[in-house]
Every structure is written in C-alpha cells, then in structure tokens.
Enzyme design. Structure first.
Site, PDB file in Angstrom:
ATOM      1  N   HIS A 123     -10.973  -5.750   8.200  1.00 25.51           N
ATOM      2  CA  HIS A 123     -11.811  -5.501   7.027  1.00 25.51           C
ATOM      3  C   HIS A 123     -13.025  -4.642   7.358  1.00 25.51           C
ATOM      4  CE1 HIS A 123      -9.431  -8.859   5.550  1.00 25.51           C
ATOM      5  NE2 HIS A 123      -9.942  -8.717   4.349  1.00 25.51           N
TER       6      HIS A 123
ATOM      7  N   GLU B 286       0.808  -1.220   0.000  1.00 29.81           N
ATOM      8  CA  GLU B 286       0.000   0.000   0.000  1.00 29.81           C
ATOM      9  C   GLU B 286       0.840   1.269   0.000  1.00 29.81           C
ATOM     10  OE1 GLU B 286      -0.667  -2.732   1.701  1.00 29.81           O
ATOM     11  OE2 GLU B 286      -2.593  -3.306   0.828  1.00 29.81           O
TER      12      GLU B 286
END
Lengths: 329, 386
Positions: free
Chosen positions: A131, A62
C-alpha cells in the site's frame, strides 16, 4: 481569480467532476469508486450525480479494469481508471505496458488511447504492505505512456483535467500521504491557461543548490529550503511534475545557476528517475557542476513495515545532509 | 486426441487405445451439421439453411485461405517473412464464424485469424507487413471492424469485452441492427487471467460479446490437457453464460452456432462462449517442430476430418459442385496466391525515421530530441556508401 480551498484528494475529485461535465464520454472505473467514493473518497458523490453508467464499480481485477478500458477507448470513450493502491497496479502491468502504451504506435496513429490511470503513490500513512510503493520508474521506462505526478491542490485539480484531455495514455500519480493537505485552487482558469501538463516548475528560487522533487516529496523539498534559509543557504526547488517525458529545461537552467543538485524521491534509488536526472544533468551541464548530483531516496529494499517507514522515507534532515555533502566536494 | 479425452486421467497408453475407438461424429457434446464423411446431418438446436451459392462460397473461402496460408509458409521458408503462423486445419472454424458476422460487428483476433480477416473482405496482404517486419500490423482497425493482431495471449479478450460494454453504452444492442463483438483466442489462452477476467466482466455487464475459442489441441507443444482437465466449453456455465462445443472442422456448424451467438448478443442477451473443436495441422509457427511433441498417427487421424475435403464431398454428393467447379476454385486460389506473393515481396521497407513516428499523439521532447540526433547521424552516412 476565483479560488477555492480544497484538500488534494478533493481537488482531484473536483477536477474529475469538471471533466465529466465538460465531456460526456469521460467514464470513471475502478474498485469501490461508486457508492463508497473510493477508499480515499476521491470520487465521492460522482456516481450519485453521473450514474452507474459513467462511474463504474468494477469487478476486483486490475488487468480487467485496464483491458476493458482499452476496449472502451477503442470504442470512443475516455476512461479514467482508478487503481486502489500503488502496489495493486502490478496485475495490470501487462495491459499497461504491452497494450495501452503501444496501441498508438502499432496502429500507425490510427488508434489513440486517451486513458488515464490514477494511482495513489508512496507511503507515509502507516499502511500494511503493498500500500506504500512508488512504481513510477516502471512506467516512465515504457515509451508511449505519459507519467505525471501532482503534489498540491491546484495542480491536482488542473493536471487531472489535462490528463483526461490528452489523447495519450497518462499514468497519474497522486501523493497518497498528502491527500488531506489543503491548498488554494484557481478554479477560474482553463486547461490552456493552467501550467502545462508536461512542464516542470521552479516553485522556489534560490542560488546555492537545486533540489528536484515531485509528488509527496515536494513538500519535503520546500521544508528543507526553508530550514536551509535559516542557515544562510539559498535552495532552489523544482517540482518535476512530469516524470515522462521529462521537462529538463528548467532543471538545466537551475543547475547552471546553482552548480549543485539534489534529487529527492520516495522510490528506491537503483534505476530510479533520480538516476535519469543525474545522468542527463551530468551529460548536458557537466561544466556547470561544482559537485556530483546526489540522490536522496527510499532504500533498495522492499518497502518496510510501517513502524520503520519514517526511517525509509526521505525527510528534511536527509535532504539537508545531502545538500551539505554537495558543498563538501 | 479427440472429443472428451482431456477429461480422462490415466496412463498414456490406455488413452491412446480409447482414442481409436472414440469417434467425433454423432457426439452429443458437439454440434455438427456435416460429418467427417461429408454427410449433412441435423441438430435440434442449431441449423442453417443456405442456398447452393452460399454453400459454394463457404467452400471457396476455405480453399482460398488455405492456399494463401500455404503461400505464407512458403514465403517464410524462402526468407521473405520472419515468421508465419499457419491456420491450416482451422479453415472451417474461421470461415464459418467469420461469415456469421454482420457488417457492423467488431472482431478482436489473435495472430492466426487470416481466414476471419478474409471474410471481412479485407485485402489479405494486411497482416503480412507484421510477419515480414515492415510494420507492427498497423492497419486502421476501426475502419475495417477488425482489430490488429494480438501477440500477447488473451489480452484482446478484455479489449473485446470493453468494446462490447461501449456498444451497450452507445445503445447499439437490442435489435437485428445491433452490434456484436467477437473475441478469438485459442485453448492456451483459456488459462490466461485476462481471458477469465473478460468472462467475469462480460457476465457482470451483460456485454454483447462472443468468445470464440479455437481449441486446436496445442499451445505450441503443450496439449490441451495442460490447460484444462474439463472440456473448455463447460467453463462458461461457471461464469454465468452459455457455452457450446462445435465441430470446428465443420464450416456449417461453425457458421450456425456463431450466428446464433452473435444474434443473441446483438439482441441484448449477453455473452456466449463457443469452443470450436479443431486441430492445427501444421506447426504453431514456422519456428517450431511439431514432430517433437505429437505423433504422426494423431495428425493422420485429424487429416481424415479435413474441413475442406468434407465440404467438397458434400458439394459433390448434392451435385452443388462438379469437377469443373472445383478446378475453377483451385485456379482462382492459385491466382490469389500468386498476386499475394508478388505484393508481399514488393512490400517496401519502412524509412528509418519511422522509428520515431506515432510514439505519442502529442509531441514528446524526448522523442523529438532523439529523432533529431538520429536524423543527423543517419545523414552523416550519405554518400559514404552506407
């Protein structure tokens, strides 16, 4: 008015498509955004139509996504980065808060970074850990970033285009648990005629108390208002839409009318956006308040296991309970 | 510590014995065109053919940037700068690599690349605003083809790689007039995730980027053994592109290897990694004390490999420069330093309202409200002696 019925996820995708058609400098980049169309299929079909050079499947890192996007933007491209899930944005945190947010300021305005970071936000889908998080306060705390959150199809479609058109970096939160909900999209409008990106919106008028929400919680606020109406209470619902910079005008107007306010968000309460709203309303609307501003939020715990998330997430009853309490002072 | 030592484990004392025996010259692992004694040698893969004037220019560059750097340290000691990051010892790595750049190439520096900045024909005062605290180093990085200094270690390696990907997308690779990108960082940065991620990206997208690592042996106080037990240049092969170690105290080798890497990149052959093996002679910055973490013998050993002295010896031996010439360069360097000193001291403080400038491209109601509040508050002091 030309309308289309789209799910929220589809509406983001349609907005991305239109932005890419309008500006050849717009790039999409992220993990699995190409052939797969993203794990939520938001970018479905875009690589097929715009090619691998503009819909870039990236390595799985990321910080690398954000760091290279910054280089691409310095070069004159307009990257839209997808972070696959909310809890995966942290490895990119340094590039976002130390580099992306500050380049314009440090460079005395000579290096704008028109980058959008799309992040599916919040829980409610029974996912495993990392998540289901709501990291918006981290980014709203950093000057130089615009932080926005869409909550319905029309906003999803227009706000993503407005975010891409913005010269400033925008953290764009998408309500993960609402991706599949359908809504009307006015596709005949334009970026100028759509509701401004940085403006909050009174979505339902009421007179007895104000409920402020954004993202996935907007629906909970509306449901609460509908339920409260059956009990004879009129709730005003404000969709904040932009978490930084806050557009407090409509919030102040509303609390001056109703005298009571409840802020609802999925993120934990401690040092959250709700705290900021409560502080500002207390400071600027003190003599209009009939009771303290209350918050209905996730708890100050790590996001729990999926079987417990319904207890964690604010729901209709918790909001109504808070509204009741504002009448108890 | 010398070439290859970081490979070796074992007791400290033993390593120190070996250190004296090992010699950096003639090491097959390291590209060198000018020995520590100023002898011109050749290398089978990398060579360079320069005119006498070009040799003289490289020497002049190094002398001037060292003199400017010394002035930076002095200005800090006299309270004119908040901090200074000295480049002393790294002149050859910076001038050699910097002079290898073409006009169209883009540089992504750390906070120590004052020498590279000089090679871009940029006013050397440019970074002094940052170290004096009057700005955040905010020059127009696109205009100068030299990005702003980066404080967070290694963050710029990703920016360079992304920029290089953009160069490819713009179709500006594949010929002599192609654009290449160079990312500078140090041995400490080689441990950072961002630097390693940039290697992944550069390889996957065949980006025209050269990674130029100045291994100056220390990350503040930590020796390179705390970053890696393998020679840094060897890492590149694991990422899928060539890595080469160059004698970073040799301006000719630094120039030759960097030019090769940049040409390679601009022709579309992808990234290269260069480890310039050198030594930071001074402190990391003016805030630290290197006597706490390294021995004077080590510093002296490196002093004998000084990049400027060896170039001077070469120029003398080959009669490219005589005493008058060297004196004229020293005089010129003094003049540059004097000018710099006067201008740094004259740098005006920013106006207080500058706090609120350029937070965003587009107005923010929050910033504007705070600006108004600040302006009113600040105005309330006028005439009251504040």
């Amino acid at each position: 008015m030309m309308t289309d019925t789209l799910r929220i996820g589809q509406a983001v995708g349609a907005g991305l498509r239109r932005a890419m058609e309008d500006d050849p400098k717009v790039l999409l980049m992220g993990e699995d955004v190409g052939k797969l169309g993203g794990v939520f299929r938001v970018t479905d079909g875009l690589q097929k139509d715009f090619g691998e050079d503009r819909v870039i499947d990236t390595p799985l890192a990321e910080s690398g996504i954000l760091g290279t996007a910054i280089g691409l933007a310095i070069r004159g491209w307009r990257p839209v980065c997808e972070i696959q899930f909310n809890g995966f944005v942290y490895p990119a945190f340094d590039q976002i808060v130390c580099q992306l947010a500050k380049m314009h300021y440090r460079s005395q305005g000579t290096v704008p970074l028109p980058i959008v970071v799309r992040i599916p936000c919040g829980g409610g889908i029974g996912a495993v850990e990392h998540h289901s998080e709501s990291p918006e306060a981290y980014f709203a705390h950093t000057a130089g970033l615009k932080v926005v959150s869409c909550s319905d199809s029309n906003d999803a479609y227009w706000m993503i285009q407005q975010a891409i058109a913005s010269q400033d970096p925008v953290i764009f939160f998408e309500p993960l648990r609402r991706y599949q909900e359908k809504g009307e999209v006015d596709t005949s409008g334009s970026l100028d005629t759509a509701h401004p990106l940085l403006a909050s919106k009174v979505e339902r008028e009421g007179t007895d108390a104000t409920v402020v929400a954004w993202g996935s919680m907007t629906k909970v606020a509306h449901d609460a208002a509908t339920a409260a109406a059956e009990d004879g209470r009129s709730l005003e619902v404000i969709n904040l839409r932009t978490l930084s910079p806050l557009d407090m005008g409509p919030v102040y107007e509303s609390v001056k009318k109703t005298g009571r306010m409840v802020v609802v968000h999925e993120a934990p309460s401690n040092v959250g956006i709700g705290a900021e709203i409560a502080a500002r309303v207390t400071q600027d609307c003190f003599y209009s308040l009939e009771s303290p501003v209350l918050r209905v939020t996730g708890y100050d715990t790590p996001y729990p296991a999926a079987r417990l998330e319904e207890d964690y997430l604010p729901d209709l009853d918790r909001v109504l309970d808070a509204v009741d309490r504002t009448f108890g002072y | 510590m010398v070439n290859g030592d970081q490979n070796r484990a074992g007791p400290k004392k033993k390593a120190s014995t070996r250190r004296k025996k090992a010699a950096p010259t003639g090491d097959s692992e390291m590209v060198q065109l000018l020995t520590a004694d100023g002898e011109r040698v050749s290398h089978p893969e990398y060579d360079v053919s320069l005119t006498d004037q070009q040799y003289r220019d490289l020497y002049r560059d190094m002398v001037i940037v060292r003199r400017l750097d010394t002035e930076g340290t002095a200005l800090q000691r006299q309270g004119q700068l908040g901090i200074w990051a000295s480049l002393q010892g790294q002149e050859a790595a910076q001038i050699g690599s910097g002079r290898a750049l073409a006009k169209q190439d883009m540089v992504f520096p750390t906070y120590r690349e004052h020498g590279v900045l000089w090679t871009r024909d940029i006013d050397p005062i440019m970074p002094f605003g940052l170290f004096r605290g009057v700005d955040l180093g905010g020059w127009d990085s696109r205009k100068y083809k030299f990005q702003m200094y980066t404080i967070v270690i290694g963050a710029q390696a990703l920016h360079a790689t992304g920029y290089a990907m953009g160069v490819t997308k713009d179709g500006k690779v594949g010929g002599d007039d192609g654009e290449a990108v160079i990312a500078y960082f140090g041995d400490g940065a080689s441990s950072q995730g961002d630097v390693n991620e940039s290697f992944v990206w550069a390889n996957v997208y065949n980006a025209p980027v050269v990674f130029f690592c100045q291994n100056n042996q220390y990350a503040i106080s930590e020796p390179v053994i705390r970053q890696s037990r393998t020679p840094l240049y060897k890492r590149a092969s694991g990422f899928g592109f060539p890595g080469v170690r160059v004698d970073g105290n040799d301006v000719l080798a630094s120039y030759a290897v960097t030019k090769h890497a940049l040409d390679n990149a601009r022709h579309g052959n992808g990234p290269m990694f260069i480890e310039a093996y050198t030594y930071r002679m001074g402190a990391h910055t003016t805030t630290d004390d290197p006597t706490r973490y390294r021995e004077s013998g080590e510093v002296e050993a490196w002093r004998s490999k000084d990049p400027i002295a060896r170039m001077r010896t070469f120029l003398e031996r080959s009669t490219i420069g005589d005493a008058d010439y060297f004196q004229s360069i020293d005089d010129e360097a003094d003049q540059h330093a004097l000018d710099l000193r006067e201008r740094v001291i004259a740098l005006p403080d920013p106006v207080p309202g500058a706090i609120f400038e350029n937070v965003f491209s587009e107005a923010s109601p929050l910033v504007e409200a705070e600006r108004a509040e600040f302006t009113e508050y600040h105005a309330s002091f006028e005439g009251s002696g504040h």
